[in-house]
Design a protein around this motif. Structure first.
Motif: not given
Length: 432
Positions: A129, A133, A157, A160, A168, A171
């Motif tokens: 990430g 993305v 992942s 953010q 994200h 995802i």
């Protein structure tokens, strides 16, 4: 735009001459080793501290709640949802044909060897990430694992800041679309370490295999935990090589080189051609297309870096030798009679044949997998597939008569190797 290497005259050591990104995994290990060791001994507490230090985000609870996954899918742009659904469908079609059947071989009457393919029980799938993305990487990791029959799948992942310390939303939506509900907001080396060692107190179970691309620190962490778990590869910066002749459209070639340069400043874009006219036309097109692209600084840095170049060759025979020596992650063959040349390629992660099969198609919706070997490892490694999640296990069955028939050979070899107890284990079964 691209620097040129002229290989049309004289012999050259191709492995040394060809452009490569400078990525030193060994150097990164100095930074990563303390992180991995801390996570191994202190679990998620150490991973949380590393996340705060490197990502600037404090994540008290790493597992993404089920409600957040559902909400992300509900909020997903319908066009993106349709695209992901189609990507999943095509990837699953190909993966279903990669299944391996149990094979039973009768070696002699009364003696059989059966090879069974058994899925690993639990996997950790890493989805990067950083600059971009990658919901497509969720698809590429999860689908073959599911088709292989893996019963426990965890996706990791990076968190953010702008999304409240979670990965994200796209995802998360991709995970929900695939039915994966175990998702962790952890990235970098600490994610790899936590997947490998787990944390019982935090309810995080260690995995058997870790797959998925990442930066040099992720690659270094994978190297450190290899043996504790299985890994797919130590992924490096992305690569595209294009083997092209005068029949190739310079607009297409330039667009494909730019598409991979968009990933990272270390991304490699290499054109191999026997046509100076094509090389000149591609340079003109690159200037035009780079100026118009969104990530212009990143793309220009990648295309002008030492890892990118136009390689001039005498003919396509030499070009084939060059691309085999380069062993690109992605190789496009855009020539007259492209299929014939593509079938002669020995070393590549994935080969894209002809004018209408760009790498971008494989990144998303070709049905092939985009998790591929980089850094020349395509000489000996394969891309991610159903086989990445399977173990071949032999069942050996011999009757008393079949064992007696072969016993003299076993005894002779045991004696030759000075391992008499090996022979004795067989001889004990021959007594009346």
């Amino acid at each position: 735009m691209l620097r040129r290497l002229d290989l049309t005259t004289g012999a050259v050591d191709l492995r040394r001459a060809l452009p490569r990104a400078e990525v030193d995994v060994s150097a990164a290990m100095h930074a990563v080793t303390p992180v991995v060791e801390a996570v191994a001994s202190r679990g998620y507490a150490a991973a949380r501290a590393a996340t705060l230090r490197f990502d600037g985000v404090d994540v008290p609870e790493p597992r993404v709640p089920a409600g957040a996954l559902t909400a992300a899918l509900e909020a997903l742009d319908p066009a993106v949802r349709d695209a992901l659904t189609e990507s999943i469908r095509r990837a699953r079609i190909v993966a279903e044909h990669q299944r391996r059947d149990t094979v039973e071989v009768q070696v002699v009457p009364g003696g059989t060897v059966t090879e069974r393919w058994i899925p690993v029980r639990r996997v950790g799938l890493y989805v990067p990430g950083g600059l971009a993305v990658y919901p497509s990487s969720v698809v590429m990791n999860v689908v073959p694992a599911q088709v292989a029959g893996v019963e426990s799948i965890a996706v990791l992942s990076p968190p953010q800041k702008e999304f409240g310390g979670r990965p994200h939303p796209t995802i998360l939506a991709a995970c929900a679309l695939l039915g994966v509900d175990e998702v962790y907001a952890i990235g970098g080396a600490q994610a790899i370490a936590l997947a490998a060692y787990g944390d019982t107190d935090a309810g995080i179970e260690p995995v058997d295999v870790i797959t998925g691309p990442g930066n040099v620190y992720v690659a270094a962490a994978k190297r450190l935990v290899r043996g504790v778990v299985g890994i797919d590869a130590e992924a490096g910066p992305t690569e595209i090589a294009v083997l092209a002749d005068a029949t190739a459209d310079p607009v297409h070639v330039a667009a494909d080189l730019v598409s991979q340069a968009e990933h990272d400043t270390l991304a490699a874009s290499v054109l191999v051609t026997d046509s100076v006219e094509l090389a000149d036309a591609v340079d003109v097109e690159l200037e035009r297309q780079v100026a118009a692209t969104k990530h212009v600084d990143r793309v220009r840095a990648a295309l002008t870096g030492r890892q990118s170049a136009t390689v001039l060759v005498r003919d396509l025979e030499q070009g084939l030798a060059v691309v085999d020596a380069y062993a690109a992650e992605h190789l496009e063959v855009i020539t007259a009679d492209a299929r014939r040349w593509a079938e002669r390629v020995r070393n590549a992660g994935c080969v894209f044949v002809g004018a209408h099969a760009p790498v971008s198609l494989g990144d998303y919706c070709a049905g092939s997998n985009h998790v591929l070997p980089t850094g020349c490892t395509a000489r000996h490694a394969s891309g991610l597939s159903v086989q990445s999640f399977l173990k071949g296990v032999h069942l050996v069955e011999y009757s008393a008569e079949a064992l007696a028939e072969v016993a003299p050979h076993v005894l002779a070899l045991a004696e030759a190797e000075d391992l008499p107890a090996h022979g004795a284990a067989v001889a004990a079964r021959l007594r009346p």
